[in-house]
Design an enzyme around this catalytic site. Structure first.
Site: not given
Ligand code: DAK
Length: 263
Positions: A116, A139, A71, A119
């Site tokens: 992300g 993260e 992200a 993910e």
């Protein structure tokens, strides 16, 4: 959530016969996902999921440095609770589409797949990596958690022990380790060639059988085992009503290649 709409350039979809190749292209930020890009990616996945002409979806990143470096941290640094919750939902939507759309999805991890990015790769059915790929859930180093499915899908793919080590430490793994721990299926350069090869193979298979197998396989690590086996048995029976099952069985008997139509 707000953000200038640069999404038209930052997500490309190239159709190659029955295969759709989705490329995230924000190379200045190592293909990190801002709101416009992630919204566009989600919308493209919605379209591809519903399009019967598309039999396989491949997700990759532009350039040779990154798949998706996560992200967009600069965007996230200004978020309050409400925006962060909406941002979380958007990422979950994209992941859920990759995981549940009724056709195979393949991640071609051509570089950094972090946060992300990892993910979304985990949400795909199959993952291939280039030899320079680096994957992980860093993260924890930002004081947050993997919030687009990483606390759940990494454990499903690699086992709970490996998953906890990786999400607690934030350690990234190279391609060789990724294949050893089952995080990717294989390492290949150029990785897109390997993804394409598998996609082309899958595009020749019965879309009906693939759709049903994907739905059943997604249940394998959850719910009740006995119920899941019952569901498998029922689906097996129902498949005999499909044109594809009749075609596949007849083609074998007639010693010819089957032609599957997806019905
Ligand atoms: N976001 C924004 N910009 C990024 C970025 C990212 N994730 N990753 C890289 N960039 C940008 C860099 O800032 C740099 O931009 P400029 O400074 O040139 O403007 C450019 O890309 C090139 O990066 P570097 O100069 O850093 O390149 P290096 O080769 O030195 O390092 C690196 C590459 C990938 C090791 C490094 O860039 C890095 O550590 N990047 C951050 C990777 C990361 O931590 N990713 C995880 C992000 S957190 C949520 C749920 C989920 C999430 C969020 C919310 N909710 C439920 C609310 C997901 C979170 C994440 O993904």
């Amino acid at each position: 959530m707000s953000g200038a709409d640069t999404s038209e350039q930052s997500v490309r979809v190239d159709r190659e016969a029955a295969i759709a190749i989705v490329t995230v292209d924000r190379q200045d930020a190592l293909n990190a996902l801002d709101v416009a890009t992630l919204t566009r990616l989600r919308d493209e996945l919605v379209t591809l999921a519903a399009d019967d002409a598309v039999r396989v979806v491949v997700l990759t990143g532009a350039g040779d440095r990154a798949f998706i470096a996560g992200a967009d941290i600069k965007y996230m640094s200004g978020l309050g609770v409400d925006d962060a919750t909406a941002w979380g939902s958007l990422g979950h939507d994209a992941g859920r589409l990759l995981e549940t759309m009724p056709k195979p999805t393949i991640a071609a991890v051509n570089g950094f797949a972090l946060g992300g990015g990892c993910e979304l790769a985990l949400a795909c059915d199959i993952r291939y990596a280039s030899s320079r790929a680096k994957l992980g859930q860093p993260e924890v180093n930002l004081g947050i958690i993997p919030g687009w499915g990483g606390t759940q899908r990494l454990a499903r793919v690699c086992g709970i022990g490996v998953a906890k080590e990786l999400i607690f430490t934030g350690r990234t793994v190279d391609a060789e380790e990724a294949v050893r721990i089952g995080l990717v299926n294989a390492v290949h350069d150029p990785v897109l060639d390997r993804a394409r090869e598998t996609a082309q193979l899958l595009a020749t298979k019965s879309p009906v059988a693939l759709r049903v197998m994907k739905r059943l396989a997604n249940r394998a690590l959850g719910g009740d085992h006995a119920d899941n086996l019952v569901a498998e048995g029922e689906s097996f029976g129902e498949l005999f009503a499909s044109e594809d099952a009749r075609e596949g069985l007849a083609a074998f008997v007639e010693k010819r290649e089957p032609k599957f139509v997806g019905r």
